[in-house]
Write a protein that holds these residues in place. Structure first.
Motif: not given
Length: 285
Positions: A123-126, A154-168
């Motif tokens: 989902g984080l990459l869709q 689904r798209l809002a969840r993807q913010d974790v990859l852009r947060s500081n620090p991001p989700l690994e």
């Protein structure tokens, strides 16, 4: 195996019990400091009852816990927004099942996520179009309004990859994920391009497990392992089913799934070769 809220209560309780011990307090002494009955502290530590975020904060004060990240994580596990990634998904309570909300809550506070996917792109990459096609296929007869809301989530969840620090994020994708045409050729082409873009991000490690690898330990189904900052005691494995999710918290389970994921990474293509493989599929090779 337990459902998310029960796991969260138990993990929160175990962490609070460890912090109390580190502070050199008995449960009775902690209760007296806060003007509570000892049974309340015991119920919190065993996870048999929920705890208010404000009570968690009081316990952390009593135990002289000053680490802001740890405080925030434990307050979030109790159901508060804390000071980190906020509970934006509360606006979708009427659409999201409780197990999905709990999954998002864990995802929003995790420092790392390892996932095996055997059917669909994580989902984080869709892409939005792929997310819409997958959601429409997964939930029969979904009204357009609810479909829109689920795609937004689904798209809002993807913010974790852009947060500081991001989700690994470390993801192993079975080749079937790349070959299964979702939403039509154009949607799939954009999705494959999105995977190639994501794979270049420093916080994303993407590997493809090709059909040529044969049978592997992941044939039993996809899974997610969440890791949290400051303490491994909060790590959890999530298994998705059609109508619910199961959460495994025992150290034996975590070890077994961690070893399984390591084995999958070993048998999968390297991140560099995976990029080339995805590009080849996208080009029709």
């Amino acid at each position: 195996m337990q459902h998310g809220p029960a796991v969260r209560r138990r993990k929160l309780g175990a962490e609070l019990r460890a912090l109390r011990a580190d502070a050199g307090l008995t449960s009775g002494e902690a209760a007296r400091l806060l003007g509570w009955h000892q049974s309340k502290v015991s119920r919190i530590e065993t996870g048999t009852s929920g705890v208010k975020p404000s009570d968690v904060a009081r316990l952390l004060d009593a135990y002289a816990v000053e680490d802001p990240d740890l405080r925030d994580l434990l307050v979030v596990l109790a159901g508060s927004e804390g000071n980190g990634r906020h509970h934006w998904w509360h606006a979708y309570r009427g659409v999201l099942p409780s197990t999905y909300r709990d999954f998002i809550s864990l995802e929003s506070q995790a420092s790392g996520m390892r996932t095996l996917e055997t059917s669909v792109v994580p989902g984080l990459l869709q892409t939005p179009e792929y997310a819409r096609a997958v959601t429409r296929a997964a939930v029969d007869g979904l009204e357009d309004g609810k479909l829109d809301a689920l795609v937004e989530v689904r798209l809002a969840r993807q913010d974790v990859l852009r947060s500081n620090p991001p989700l690994e994020l470390s993801a192993v994708l079975d080749e079937a994920v790349l070959r299964r045409e979702v939403g039509g050729p154009e949607v799939m082409a954009r999705q494959l391009e999105r995977l190639r873009e994501a794979a270049t991000l420093p916080q994303v490690r993407l590997q493809v497990l090709p059909f040529a690898a044969g049978a592997h330990i992941g044939v039993t189904g996809p899974f997610v392992i969440f890791s949290f900052p400051n303490t491994t005691d909060l790590d959890v494995v999530v298994l998705d089913h059609l109508t619910s999710s199961l959460y495994l918290e025992r150290k034996e389970d975590l070890q077994a799934y961690s070893e399984a994921f390591n084995a999958l990474q070993f048998h999968a293509l390297s991140p560099e070769d995976s990029l080339d493989y995805i590009a080849g599929i996208g080009d029709g090779a």
